[in-house]
Design a protein around this motif. Structure first.
Motif, mmCIF file in Angstrom:
data_model
loop_
_atom_site.group_PDB
_atom_site.id
_atom_site.type_symbol
_atom_site.label_atom_id
_atom_site.label_comp_id
_atom_site.label_asym_id
_atom_site.label_seq_id
_atom_site.Cartn_x
_atom_site.Cartn_y
_atom_site.Cartn_z
ATOM 1 N N VAL A 1 0.831 -1.183 -0.063
ATOM 2 C CA VAL A 1 0.018 -0.015 0.169
ATOM 3 C C VAL A 1 0.787 1.244 0.064
ATOM 4 O O VAL A 1 0.301 2.442 -0.070
ATOM 5 N N VAL A 2 2.082 1.043 0.400
ATOM 6 C CA VAL A 2 2.993 2.382 -0.026
ATOM 7 C C VAL A 2 3.245 2.705 -1.572
ATOM 8 O O VAL A 2 3.900 1.837 -2.110
ATOM 9 N N PRO A 3 2.823 3.812 -1.936
ATOM 10 C CA PRO A 3 3.218 4.048 -3.285
ATOM 11 C C PRO A 3 4.442 4.256 -3.653
ATOM 12 O O PRO A 3 5.395 4.815 -3.034
ATOM 13 N N GLN A 4 4.716 3.529 -4.605
ATOM 14 C CA GLN A 4 6.236 3.478 -5.153
ATOM 15 C C GLN A 4 6.785 4.535 -5.893
ATOM 16 O O GLN A 4 7.906 5.231 -6.080
ATOM 17 N N SER A 5 5.691 5.106 -6.662
ATOM 18 C CA SER A 5 5.900 6.564 -7.465
ATOM 19 C C SER A 5 4.600 7.339 -7.388
ATOM 20 O O SER A 5 3.685 7.069 -7.171
ATOM 21 N N THR A 6 5.009 8.528 -7.260
ATOM 22 C CA THR A 6 3.882 9.496 -7.066
ATOM 23 C C THR A 6 4.110 10.643 -8.238
ATOM 24 O O THR A 6 5.282 11.294 -8.172
ATOM 25 N N GLY A 7 3.103 10.801 -8.978
ATOM 26 C CA GLY A 7 3.213 11.878 -10.049
ATOM 27 C C GLY A 7 3.429 13.433 -9.585
ATOM 28 O O GLY A 7 4.412 14.073 -9.878
ATOM 29 N N ALA A 8 2.378 13.793 -8.821
ATOM 30 C CA ALA A 8 2.527 15.122 -8.511
ATOM 31 C C ALA A 8 3.285 15.132 -6.899
ATOM 32 O O ALA A 8 2.872 14.204 -6.108
ATOM 33 N N GLU A 9 4.010 16.316 -6.826
ATOM 34 C CA GLU A 9 4.619 16.227 -5.378
ATOM 35 C C GLU A 9 4.461 17.685 -5.118
ATOM 36 O O GLU A 9 4.851 18.852 -5.808
ATOM 37 N N ILE A 10 4.026 17.976 -3.960
ATOM 38 C CA ILE A 10 3.904 19.288 -2.994
ATOM 39 C C ILE A 10 4.900 19.351 -2.047
ATOM 40 O O ILE A 10 4.917 18.374 -1.123
ATOM 41 N N PHE A 11 5.614 20.327 -1.989
ATOM 42 C CA PHE A 11 6.595 20.802 -1.112
ATOM 43 C C PHE A 11 5.879 21.818 -0.168
ATOM 44 O O PHE A 11 5.761 22.907 -0.680
ATOM 45 N N ALA A 12 5.697 21.656 1.119
ATOM 46 C CA ALA A 12 5.083 22.826 1.831
ATOM 47 C C ALA A 12 5.894 22.978 3.272
ATOM 48 O O ALA A 12 6.675 21.990 3.590
ATOM 49 N N ASP A 13 5.852 24.112 3.828
ATOM 50 C CA ASP A 13 6.319 24.480 5.222
ATOM 51 C C ASP A 13 5.614 23.568 6.139
ATOM 52 O O ASP A 13 4.396 23.765 5.999
#
Length: 369
Positions: free
Chosen positions: A249-261
């Motif tokens: 169930v752990v995603p091996q690849s994620t297309g969209a990535e959000i980096f936040a504080d």
């Protein structure tokens, strides 16, 4: 049985040992704490037959060794009610244990120590040393995701997986998953060993451990886990069941990535949660280039909207989550930044620290809102 002890020295071991004792018991002796006096050392033991904690402390004024069981809650309440630094004098008087302190005197009923459950010796699968701080981190980073009273009983606990030179903790309630890895140089196993520690055992062990480099010795048996740390020995039965294949169930690849504080995101989520549906706690995340919008509403037609500047490049996305799950995960991640990986609007999110120092990963399933 006769000895003296300082109230402050007795209070913490007694609190931790009495914490295991259940209020409602099938056997009267299980409501008691076992006191064993040998030489200048007093041992306190509490158990509910699933979890056992033994605390040891030095005492003085010993005139007679012995062992006896007394009501755990009453003894703890007496200690709490006495002033700091008070000197307690214990004296066995027939079927009673007399506790004196200054002008106070208490007579407690006792039950025979022979009736107290005796923990059988455990067969050892593996044994290793690790710092208390490392185990504490594993518990703090994952235990919130354990299930509570789930019919799938193996989810009502924490998976500990022993790998070569590494200890991993995993917890899931079916809607989210928390996983944390820590180095364990003393762990020499050829192939992974998995055990499931029950929920109560995990919480009691978390209270016992100290932060920092203080050493702990972990012993894993076929049916039990034992952790020896300082003057305490913790023993718990293991859950007899097979933990699900969590790696699937752990995603091996994620297309969209959000980096936040991380802190700014937590504050925005906390404010939006005020007006979320009290039952489902859902919030919508709408992400466009450089901007994350968090929207919550409830059956009273109230709405909260938060906007947060983030590092994101890609197609606009909208996805719903339980805000409590997001707050738990972002609270357990160390570091200033958080990375949220999304494959699409219907897939689970993967939250983690963006840099190599990150030791934990969190998977949260989406909600239909």
């Amino acid at each position: 049985m006769k000895f003296n002890v300082n109230r402050d020295a007795l209070l913490r071991p007694l609190q931790l040992v009495a914490g295991v004792v259940e209020k409602r018991q099938t056997m009267p002796v299980l409501a008691n704490v076992l006191m064993q006096l040998q030489g200048q050392q007093l041992s306190l033991t509490g158990t509910d037959l699933e979890v056992e904690i033994v605390g040891r402390l030095p005492v003085d004024g010993v005139e007679m060794e012995g062992e006896v069981t007394v009501p755990a809650r009453k003894l703890l309440d007496i200690c709490r009610s006495l002033p700091d630094g008070a000197e307690l004098k214990f004296d066995r008087d027939g079927e009673r244990l007399v506790v004196r302190s200054d002008r106070s005197r208490f007579q407690l009923s006792t039950l025979a120590a022979a009736d107290f459950p005796n923990r059988e010796e455990m067969s050892v699968q593996t044994q290793f040393g690790i710092s208390q701080g490392e185990i504490r981190r594993l518990i703090d980073a994952t235990s919130f995701a354990m299930a509570q009273q789930d019919v799938r009983y193996y989810l009502n606990g924490l998976l500990l997986e022993c790998r070569p030179q590494q200890l991993r903790a995993v917890a899931t309630d079916g809607h989210r998953l928390a996983m944390c890895d820590r180095d364990a140089a003393g762990l020499n196993v050829e192939s992974p060993i998995q055990v499931i520690v029950p929920r109560k055992g995990v919480l009691e062990l978390g209270r016992l451990l100290e932060d920092g480099e203080a050493p702990a010795e972990v012993v894993l048996g076929n049916n039990h886990i034992r952790v020896v740390c300082g003057q305490f020995t913790f023993t718990s039965q293991l859950v007899d069941g097979k933990f699900p294949d969590y790696e699937r169930v752990v995603p091996q690849s994620t297309g969209a990535e959000i980096f936040a504080d991380r802190q700014a995101l937590r504050q925005s989520l906390s404010r939006a949660a005020i007006l979320s549906n009290e039952k489902y706690r859902g919030v919508r995340l709408r992400v466009t280039e450089g901007l994350l919008q968090i929207v919550a509403n409830n059956p009273e037609q109230e709405e909260a909207e938060e906007q947060l500047v983030v590092d994101y490049v890609g197609e606009p996305l909208e996805i719903g989550f339980n805000v409590g799950y997001l707050l738990d995960a972002t609270g357990a991640i160390h570091g200033d930044q958080v990375r949220i990986g999304l494959a699409d609007a219907n897939s689970s999110a993967l939250l983690q620290q963006p840099d190599e120092a990150g030791d934990s990963r969190y998977v949260i399933m989406p909600m239909r809102l």
